[in-house]
Design a protein around this motif. Structure first.
Motif, PDB file in Angstrom:
ATOM      1  N   SER A 103       0.621  -1.439   0.314  1.00 40.71           N
ATOM      2  CA  SER A 103       0.378  -0.251  -0.065  1.00 40.71           C
ATOM      3  C   SER A 103       0.546   0.812   0.093  1.00 40.71           C
ATOM      4  CB  SER A 103      -0.764  -0.110   1.207  1.00 40.71           C
ATOM      5  OG  SER A 103      -1.834   1.705   0.839  1.00 40.71           O
ATOM      6  N   GLY A 104       1.687   0.918   0.601  1.00 41.44           N
ATOM      7  CA  GLY A 104       2.854   2.639   0.776  1.00 41.44           C
ATOM      8  C   GLY A 104       3.292   2.647  -0.278  1.00 41.44           C
ATOM      9  N   LEU A 105       3.825   1.748  -1.327  1.00 42.92           N
ATOM     10  CA  LEU A 105       4.360   1.415  -2.650  1.00 42.92           C
ATOM     11  C   LEU A 105       3.366   1.823  -3.607  1.00 42.92           C
ATOM     12  CD1 LEU A 105       6.308  -1.566  -2.312  1.00 42.92           C
ATOM     13  CD2 LEU A 105       7.640   0.493  -2.279  1.00 42.92           C
ATOM     14  N   LYS A 106       2.362   1.723  -3.463  1.00 43.52           N
ATOM     15  CA  LYS A 106       2.040   2.384  -3.833  1.00 43.52           C
ATOM     16  C   LYS A 106       1.327   3.853  -4.410  1.00 43.52           C
ATOM     17  CE  LYS A 106      -3.166   1.910  -5.697  1.00 43.52           C
ATOM     18  NZ  LYS A 106      -4.666   1.050  -5.674  1.00 43.52           N
ATOM     19  N   ASP A 107       0.984   4.037  -3.031  1.00 41.50           N
ATOM     20  CA  ASP A 107       1.372   5.375  -2.431  1.00 41.50           C
ATOM     21  C   ASP A 107       2.482   6.063  -3.356  1.00 41.50           C
ATOM     22  OD1 ASP A 107      -1.085   5.540  -1.116  1.00 41.50           O
ATOM     23  OD2 ASP A 107      -0.219   5.245   0.750  1.00 41.50           O
ATOM     24  N   LYS A 108       3.592   5.216  -2.729  1.00 40.07           N
ATOM     25  CA  LYS A 108       5.029   6.190  -3.594  1.00 40.07           C
ATOM     26  C   LYS A 108       5.002   6.572  -5.091  1.00 40.07           C
ATOM     27  CE  LYS A 108       9.191   7.323  -3.275  1.00 40.07           C
ATOM     28  NZ  LYS A 108       9.488   8.949  -2.795  1.00 40.07           N
ATOM     29  N   LEU A 109       4.092   5.335  -5.777  1.00 35.34           N
ATOM     30  CA  LEU A 109       4.493   4.644  -7.537  1.00 35.34           C
ATOM     31  C   LEU A 109       3.581   6.304  -7.629  1.00 35.34           C
ATOM     32  CD1 LEU A 109       3.650   1.548  -8.017  1.00 35.34           C
ATOM     33  CD2 LEU A 109       5.968   2.431  -9.044  1.00 35.34           C
ATOM     34  N   GLY A 110       2.135   6.458  -7.195  1.00 31.38           N
ATOM     35  CA  GLY A 110       1.574   7.425  -7.641  1.00 31.38           C
ATOM     36  C   GLY A 110       2.346   9.146  -7.574  1.00 31.38           C
ATOM     37  N   GLU A 111       3.019   8.998  -6.540  1.00 28.65           N
ATOM     38  CA  GLU A 111       4.046  10.373  -5.890  1.00 28.65           C
ATOM     39  C   GLU A 111       5.116  10.474  -7.410  1.00 28.65           C
ATOM     40  OE1 GLU A 111       5.192  10.426  -2.110  1.00 28.65           O
ATOM     41  OE2 GLU A 111       3.431  10.473  -1.461  1.00 28.65           O
ATOM     42  N   LEU A 112       6.125   9.272  -7.692  1.00 26.18           N
ATOM     43  CA  LEU A 112       6.777   9.387  -8.810  1.00 26.18           C
ATOM     44  C   LEU A 112       6.070   9.036 -10.089  1.00 26.18           C
ATOM     45  CD1 LEU A 112       8.810   6.045  -7.343  1.00 26.18           C
ATOM     46  CD2 LEU A 112       9.304   8.961  -7.281  1.00 26.18           C
ATOM     47  N   GLU A 113       4.923   9.292 -11.001  1.00 19.43           N
ATOM     48  CA  GLU A 113       4.495   9.163 -11.384  1.00 19.43           C
ATOM     49  C   GLU A 113       3.587  10.358 -11.870  1.00 19.43           C
ATOM     50  OE1 GLU A 113       1.145   6.465 -11.533  1.00 19.43           O
ATOM     51  OE2 GLU A 113       2.983   4.418 -12.436  1.00 19.43           O
ATOM     52  N   ALA A 114       3.647  10.894 -10.770  1.00 23.03           N
ATOM     53  CA  ALA A 114       2.589  12.444 -11.171  1.00 23.03           C
ATOM     54  C   ALA A 114       4.477  13.544 -11.223  1.00 23.03           C
ATOM     55  CB  ALA A 114       2.647  12.747 -10.106  1.00 23.03           C
ATOM     56  N   ARG A 115       5.358  13.411 -10.791  1.00 24.03           N
ATOM     57  CA  ARG A 115       6.471  13.425 -11.116  1.00 24.03           C
ATOM     58  C   ARG A 115       7.205  13.372 -12.014  1.00 24.03           C
ATOM     59  NH1 ARG A 115       8.605  18.551 -10.615  1.00 24.03           N
ATOM     60  NH2 ARG A 115      11.279  18.176 -10.350  1.00 24.03           N
ATOM     61  N   GLU A 116       7.484  12.766 -12.714  1.00 21.06           N
ATOM     62  CA  GLU A 116       7.448  12.626 -13.858  1.00 21.06           C
ATOM     63  C   GLU A 116       6.665  13.095 -15.112  1.00 21.06           C
ATOM     64  OE1 GLU A 116       8.355  10.338 -17.541  1.00 21.06           O
ATOM     65  OE2 GLU A 116       6.745   9.701 -16.604  1.00 21.06           O
ATOM     66  N   LYS A 117       4.973  12.600 -14.908  1.00 20.34           N
ATOM     67  CA  LYS A 117       4.284  12.984 -15.648  1.00 20.34           C
ATOM     68  C   LYS A 117       4.859  15.183 -15.895  1.00 20.34           C
ATOM     69  CE  LYS A 117      -0.203  13.721 -17.070  1.00 20.34           C
ATOM     70  NZ  LYS A 117      -1.746  13.886 -16.983  1.00 20.34           N
ATOM     71  N   ALA A 118       5.167  15.465 -14.416  1.00 21.92           N
ATOM     72  CA  ALA A 118       4.974  16.633 -14.379  1.00 21.92           C
ATOM     73  C   ALA A 118       6.782  17.318 -15.095  1.00 21.92           C
ATOM     74  CB  ALA A 118       5.222  17.859 -13.334  1.00 21.92           C
ATOM     75  N   LEU A 119       7.822  16.605 -15.209  1.00 28.79           N
ATOM     76  CA  LEU A 119       9.305  16.820 -15.289  1.00 28.79           C
ATOM     77  C   LEU A 119       9.135  16.631 -17.193  1.00 28.79           C
ATOM     78  CD1 LEU A 119      11.305  15.353 -12.742  1.00 28.79           C
ATOM     79  CD2 LEU A 119      11.582  17.699 -13.548  1.00 28.79           C
ATOM     80  N   THR A 120       8.074  15.983 -17.843  1.00 31.52           N
ATOM     81  CA  THR A 120       8.360  15.521 -18.734  1.00 31.52           C
ATOM     82  C   THR A 120       6.946  16.884 -19.701  1.00 31.52           C
ATOM     83  OG1 THR A 120       7.699  13.138 -18.880  1.00 31.52           O
ATOM     84  CG2 THR A 120       7.059  13.602 -20.676  1.00 31.52           C
ATOM     85  N   GLU A 121       6.691  17.640 -18.980  1.00 29.09           N
ATOM     86  CA  GLU A 121       5.852  18.411 -19.726  1.00 29.09           C
ATOM     87  C   GLU A 121       6.568  19.629 -19.145  1.00 29.09           C
ATOM     88  OE1 GLU A 121       3.016  20.845 -21.178  1.00 29.09           O
ATOM     89  OE2 GLU A 121       2.709  19.304 -21.237  1.00 29.09           O
ATOM     90  N   GLU A 122       6.889  19.447 -18.152  1.00 32.01           N
ATOM     91  CA  GLU A 122       8.073  20.635 -18.355  1.00 32.01           C
ATOM     92  C   GLU A 122       9.198  21.083 -19.325  1.00 32.01           C
ATOM     93  OE1 GLU A 122      11.087  23.084 -14.561  1.00 32.01           O
ATOM     94  OE2 GLU A 122       9.590  20.750 -14.474  1.00 32.01           O
TER      95      GLU A 122
END
Length: 434
Positions: A78-97
């Motif tokens: 469950s904790g790793l799932k939350d971590k994945l969500g954070e990382l995916e959002a960060r990767e998406k934001a950097l890609t868009e930047e």
């Protein structure tokens, strides 16, 4: 649009090329962003592997009836799932930047493009065995030349006052024989490009989505230069040039190589806000919010794009040769080229009324710059998808061609002789006005 991998491998060359276009170095900041993005992707993959492994262990723990271990593993997952969500959002934001940063960087000039700051650094262009003598000569009028708007208003065919009442400044109403002459010029040019130059005639939409404007690099850099209309929950842009719809025909596609080159032409109205042009060319038809233009677009392979560029220039020149309008060709310097161009030739027609040359056509090769933004590719001989090269050029601006005809063919009594090439489109008329 650029490949960030190429920039990472060639930072000095990238910054040096941008410097010729008046830009500060940006490779370091782009590479830093991409390094951060790749680090996030690596961590994301590692967390995903841990999550998958822990998920398998849950099943094993339950099979062994080890509830405590199963609960411990489920909490970890469950904790790793939350971590994945954070990382995916960060990767998406950097890609868009990164994408946003790349989208406002102009194309790199081709080898041999003259380095300069503005139009004063452009250079005359001649092909081998070509000279002034191969182009129509300047007219010897023998009297003081008038500007096109003086001629047009005197013959009652060019009405700026009524246009201003209807729409404001930078519009014109053409009437009678002048309206017919403008229509004749457009028809002559589209027939020439279709019947003799091998272009496919197209009547495209005049309203396009932001994605189409982005694909040909009008957006996001020049958002304030265009007209938009509300459409549902979004907007549509009035095309500033038929280059936009014609080039976007190949967006998000992979073409067979044997279909290339594709050559399209269209006679359309064009709409530009002329932002930043306050005080320039306020009299007459030279700089309008609405004007007609014949556009040429070619889609080809990288190996053929330079040859196609020269061919397209010759097609535009032929218009002026047949109209008997004196002109010159200028190769634009790095500081004067359009945002998406790698190399540009401007054709400038001689206007006796102004006693100067004015641009009537701009012909550019963009390399794969637009293709990357549109994801437009072809499949090469080895079956590998490659980005196409795109080219565009005016063939030519109809309103400016009308100006050139009026000023070059004017007579002392205020009449205008019709060039022979246009007479079939004018019902055999040899002269208007006067």
């Amino acid at each position: 649009m650029f490949d960030i991998k190429w920039i990472s491998a060639n930072p000095e060359a990238f910054d040096a090329a941008l410097k010729t276009r008046g830009m500060e170095p940006v490779s370091a900041s782009l590479i830093s962003l991409d390094d951060e993005r790749r680090a996030v992707v690596a961590e994301l993959n590692a967390v995903q592997e841990r999550r998958n492994a822990s998920s398998k262990l849950i099943g094993q723990a339950k099979a062994q009836k080890d509830e405590a271990r199963a609960q411990e593993l489920m909490a970890e997952v469950s904790g790793l799932k939350d971590k994945l969500g954070e990382l995916e959002a960060r990767e998406k934001a950097l890609t868009e930047e990164i994408r946003a940063a790349l989208s406002v960087i102009p194309n790199l000039p081709a080898e041999g493009v003259p380095v300069g700051e503005d139009e004063n650094d452009n250079v005359p262009y001649f092909r081998a065995n070509e000279s002034e003598a191969t182009r129509p000569a300047k007219p010897n009028l023998g009297f003081a030349a008038k500007e096109h708007y003086e001629l047009g208003e005197a013959m009652g065919g060019m009405d700026f006052e009524t246009a201003a009442k209807l729409s404001g400044s930078r519009f014109v109403v053409l009437k009678g024989q002048l309206a017919r002459l403008e229509r004749a010029i457009g028809q002559f040019m589209i027939d020439l490009h279709v019947d003799q130059h091998g272009y496919t005639e197209v009547v495209p939409p005049y309203l396009v989505r932001d994605e189409a404007m982005y694909g040909t690099s009008q957006l996001p850099k020049f958002d304030g230069d265009f007209f938009f209309t509300a459409h549902g929950d979004g907007r549509l842009a009035l095309i500033p040039t038929a280059e936009v719809p014609l080039t976007n025909f190949v967006r998000e596609s992979i073409l067979p190589e044997d279909e290339l080159p594709l050559r399209f032409t269209a006679l359309t109205p064009c709409f530009r806000s002329e932002a930043g042009s306050a005080g320039r060319d306020t009299r007459g038809m030279l700089r309008q919010h609405q004007f007609n233009k014949v556009e040429m677009v070619s889609i080809t392979t990288p190996e053929k794009s330079a040859e196609e560029h020269e061919r397209m220039l010759a097609c535009a020149e032929e218009v002026l040769k047949r109209l008997g309008i004196h002109y010159r060709v200028m190769q634009l310097c790095t500081g004067d080229m359009g945002f998406g161009a790698r190399r540009t030739y401007d054709i400038e027609a001689w206007l006796p009324g102004q006693n100067t040359y004015r641009e009537i056509s701009s012909v550019s090769v963009c390399g794969d710059f637009q293709a990357r933004r549109m994801d437009a590719r072809y499949r090469d001989a080895n079956g590998k998808p490659q980005f196409v090269h795109t080219l565009n050029g005016s063939g030519v601006a109809v309103g400016r061609a009308l100006i050139a005809v009026m000023e070059n063919y004017q007579n002392e009594d205020g009449s205008v002789t019709i060039p022979e090439a246009l007479r079939p489109y004018m019902g055999g008329l040899e002269k208007i006005g006067g």
